[in-house]
Design a protein around this motif. Structure first.
Motif, PDB file in Angstrom:
ATOM      1  N   LYS A   7      -5.171   1.658  -9.501  1.00 15.82           N
ATOM      2  CA  LYS A   7      -3.706   1.831  -9.577  1.00 15.82           C
ATOM      3  C   LYS A   7      -3.004   0.478  -9.500  1.00 15.82           C
ATOM      4  O   LYS A   7      -1.849   0.334  -9.871  1.00 15.82           O
ATOM      5  CB  LYS A   7      -3.221   2.724  -8.433  1.00 15.82           C
TER       6      LYS A   7
ATOM      7  N   GLY B 148       0.828  -1.214   0.000  1.00 11.47           N
ATOM      8  CA  GLY B 148       0.000   0.000   0.000  1.00 11.47           C
ATOM      9  C   GLY B 148       0.854   1.253   0.000  1.00 11.47           C
ATOM     10  O   GLY B 148       0.532   2.252  -0.654  1.00 11.47           O
TER      11      GLY B 148
ATOM     12  N   LEU C  76      -3.670  -2.684   3.867  1.00  6.71           N
ATOM     13  CA  LEU C  76      -3.741  -1.657   2.816  1.00  6.71           C
ATOM     14  C   LEU C  76      -4.500  -0.421   3.315  1.00  6.71           C
ATOM     15  O   LEU C  76      -4.080   0.712   3.075  1.00  6.71           O
ATOM     16  CB  LEU C  76      -4.432  -2.226   1.572  1.00  6.71           C
TER      17      LEU C  76
ATOM     18  N   GLY D 105      -1.034   4.818  -1.223  1.00  7.38           N
ATOM     19  CA  GLY D 105      -2.379   4.959  -0.661  1.00  7.38           C
ATOM     20  C   GLY D 105      -3.475   5.212  -1.680  1.00  7.38           C
ATOM     21  O   GLY D 105      -4.392   6.002  -1.414  1.00  7.38           O
ATOM     22  N   THR D 106      -3.419   4.572  -2.857  1.00  7.17           N
ATOM     23  CA  THR D 106      -4.434   4.813  -3.893  1.00  7.17           C
ATOM     24  C   THR D 106      -5.479   3.690  -3.906  1.00  7.17           C
ATOM     25  O   THR D 106      -5.544   2.876  -3.001  1.00  7.17           O
ATOM     26  CB  THR D 106      -3.763   4.901  -5.266  1.00  7.17           C
ATOM     27  N   ASP D 107      -6.297   3.649  -4.980  1.00  8.05           N
ATOM     28  CA  ASP D 107      -7.358   2.640  -5.093  1.00  8.05           C
ATOM     29  C   ASP D 107      -6.790   1.309  -5.572  1.00  8.05           C
ATOM     30  O   ASP D 107      -6.117   1.260  -6.609  1.00  8.05           O
ATOM     31  CB  ASP D 107      -8.424   3.094  -6.102  1.00  8.05           C
ATOM     32  N   LEU D 108      -7.073   0.249  -4.855  1.00  6.24           N
ATOM     33  CA  LEU D 108      -6.555  -1.073  -5.213  1.00  6.24           C
ATOM     34  C   LEU D 108      -7.660  -2.120  -5.107  1.00  6.24           C
ATOM     35  O   LEU D 108      -8.503  -2.058  -4.211  1.00  6.24           O
ATOM     36  CB  LEU D 108      -5.427  -1.497  -4.255  1.00  6.24           C
TER      37      LEU D 108
ATOM     38  N   CYS E 162      -4.989   3.285   1.671  1.00  9.77           N
ATOM     39  CA  CYS E 162      -5.538   2.822   0.382  1.00  9.77           C
ATOM     40  C   CYS E 162      -7.062   2.708   0.445  1.00  9.77           C
ATOM     41  O   CYS E 162      -7.623   2.360   1.487  1.00  9.77           O
ATOM     42  CB  CYS E 162      -4.979   1.448   0.018  1.00  9.77           C
ATOM     43  N   GLN E 163      -7.700   2.974  -0.684  1.00  8.25           N
ATOM     44  CA  GLN E 163      -9.120   2.653  -0.819  1.00  8.25           C
ATOM     45  C   GLN E 163      -9.190   1.245  -1.394  1.00  8.25           C
ATOM     46  O   GLN E 163      -8.829   1.027  -2.556  1.00  8.25           O
ATOM     47  CB  GLN E 163      -9.820   3.642  -1.738  1.00  8.25           C
TER      48      GLN E 163
ATOM     49  N   PHE F 162       2.140   1.846  -3.435  1.00  6.58           N
ATOM     50  CA  PHE F 162       1.105   2.426  -4.305  1.00  6.58           C
ATOM     51  C   PHE F 162       0.630   3.803  -3.807  1.00  6.58           C
ATOM     52  O   PHE F 162      -0.337   4.338  -4.325  1.00  6.58           O
ATOM     53  CB  PHE F 162      -0.099   1.474  -4.415  1.00  6.58           C
TER      54      PHE F 162
END
Ligand code: MG
Length: 460
Positions: A90, A33, A62, A38-41, A67-68, A36
């Motif tokens: 992402k 996470g 995450l 802290g983006t959408d995963l 993260c979302q 990335f």
């Protein structure tokens, strides 16, 4: 080159509660996470016993770094990869040990194209993991994971769209889901194509009571035996997470992955438009090259492993890829190995043909691959590889993943020092089994001599 310690050839794998503990998975997902930012995963799992345990752990890890999470729950790896790409995420995390035995689980990390990250990016996640440099979110920035219930719709639509119109004949198909998550998708794909699916090992059960999840001829012996009595047009067998598809003909014989891929290559080059590049590992059969030559395509070789095929396809904008262990990659859908679209492709090829699968395969050029290995201490591998490179050869040589040498009379040899065992692997392909064995034995003697001389050199 820096060695990866957690990620192997295809993600992180280990025995549950031995190498793969919840604490380790929590930290690994926090590191992922953080990588990335802290983006959408997307996150999903296959049907293994420890799937729900690690699904909760990974979602928590995450979310804790901001993260979302889009929680897809039980899903096949290719469907998660497709959704990661089509929903413009992402990246994605799949909790799976693919074809490994039941006591294993693992994790694959995908980038925004839905493809497993290249090894150098996995190394960046490992650095965050070992330095514990995660970016924890402020208490009011922690996002609740979103539960996605309707997850296969867009995936099915994409497969149908990429198959063009409805197939000519309606076929009967035996689906062996290995008690894995393909039970959620492949029967529907067959039905959407107008066919009728019967299921074996169709209950999702992480103890794999029907058979071990690797779809090889030995594990498929029961499916092979029952298939002829069911009067189906063909059978398809998956691994635990559904990215591999191995086919059985109408008589129950297990088809070699390179044979079914060769049928797909021919169909693609005959009817497809756009890029005519076909991406496949260096170990694949020359039948693929023969098809490409005959139908105006170009074969691009990669190192052995689906991650290499996917990433080379992305780089070259290639549409088609394939591996001999069963699975086609089709970029307009997702540039990752997908047992679902592979099933649809073989369905369509048989449906359009007047011949059964056994005949389609029998009509392909004859070629045989034999595999062998010889012991070689790890310390000598580099020296041995250098000596192999210097062996006299008048044909084409490719130093991509080991050394592949093209020999006279439609033959080749691939010599690869193993990355995990003290052995050197040999693969030989030739138009007859006798010639393939002869070449393998000849090179085994040469290699034994090289290894013996290298040992003597090191001792002196
Ligand atoms: Mg798999």
């Amino acid at each position: 080159m820096v060695e990866r310690k957690l990620f192997g050839t295809n993600g992180v794998r280990g025995i549950v509660n031995k190498q793969l503990t919840p604490e380790m998975m929590l930290k690994l997902s926090m590191a992922t996470g953080t990588y990335f930012r802290g983006t959408d995963l997307t996150v999903g799992c296959d049907g293994r016993v420890s799937g729900p345990l690690f699904l909760g752990t990974v979602c928590a890890g995450l979310a804790s770094v901001g993260c979302q999470v889009w929680n897809l729950g039980l899903i096949t790896t290719p469907a998660l990869q497709f959704l990661t790409k089509s929903c413009k995420m992402k990246g994605g995390v799949m909790i799976t040990a693919s074809h490994n035995p039941p006591e294993y689980n693992g994790m694959k990390v995908m980038g925004n194209h839905g493809v497993e990250l290249p090894h150098e990016e996995e190394l960046r996640i490992e650095r965050i993991y070992f330095k514990e440099k995660w970016s924890r979110a402020e208490w009011n920035r922690v996002k609740e994971p979103l539960l996605v219930s309707e997850k296969f719709g867009g995936y099915f639509d994409s497969i149908m769209h990429n198959m063009g119109g409805p197939p000519r004949r309606n076929l009967k198909v035996l689906v062996d889901a290995a008690n894995g998550v393909s039970a959620l998708s492949t029967p529907t794909i067959v039905e959407k194509l107008g066919g009728k699916a019967s299921l074996v090992n169709g209950e999702i059960d992480g103890t794999f009571p029907g058979r071990l999840p690797e779809p090889n001829a030995y594990n498929l012996r029961h499916t092979s035996r029952i298939l002829p009595n069911l009067h189906v047009d063909f059978g398809v067998a998956h691994d635990g997470d559904g990215d591999r598809a191995v086919f059985l003909d109408e008589r129950g014989s297990v088809c070699w992955g390179d044979h079914t891929f060769a049928l797909v290559v021919r169909d693609f080059l005959e009817h497809g438009s756009g890029s005519r590049k076909v991406v496949t590992p260096i170990s694949s059969s020359q039948i693929i090259e023969m098809m490409a030559e005959q139908y105006g395509g170009e074969v691009i070789y990669t190192a052995v492993g689906s991650v290499f095929v996917s990433n080379v396809m992305l780089k070259l904008n290639a549409m088609l890829g394939g591996e001999d262990n069963g699975g086609v990659f089709y970029s307009p859908h997702v540039p990752a190995r997908d047992g679902g679209i592979t099933t649809a492709m073989i369905y369509r090829i048989i449906s359009e043909s007047r011949s059964p699968l056994s005949k389609l395969v029998a009509d392909l050029p004859r070629s045989y691959i034999v595999k062998d290995k010889i012991p070689c201490p790890d310390a000598l591998k580099a020296r041995v590889a250098e000596s192999i490179r210097n062996l006299p050869n008048r044909g084409k040589v490719l130093n991509l993943d080991g050394i592949k040498m093209w020999l006279p009379s439609h033959s080749w040899i691939l010599i690869r020092p193993s990355g995990t065992e003290p052995i050197v692997r040999i693969s030989v392909e030739a138009p007859t089994k006798g010639r393939a064995l002869k070449i393998a034995n000849e090179y085994k003697s040469k290699l034994s001599r090289i290894i013996r001389d290298s040992k003597r050199h090191v001792v002196q």
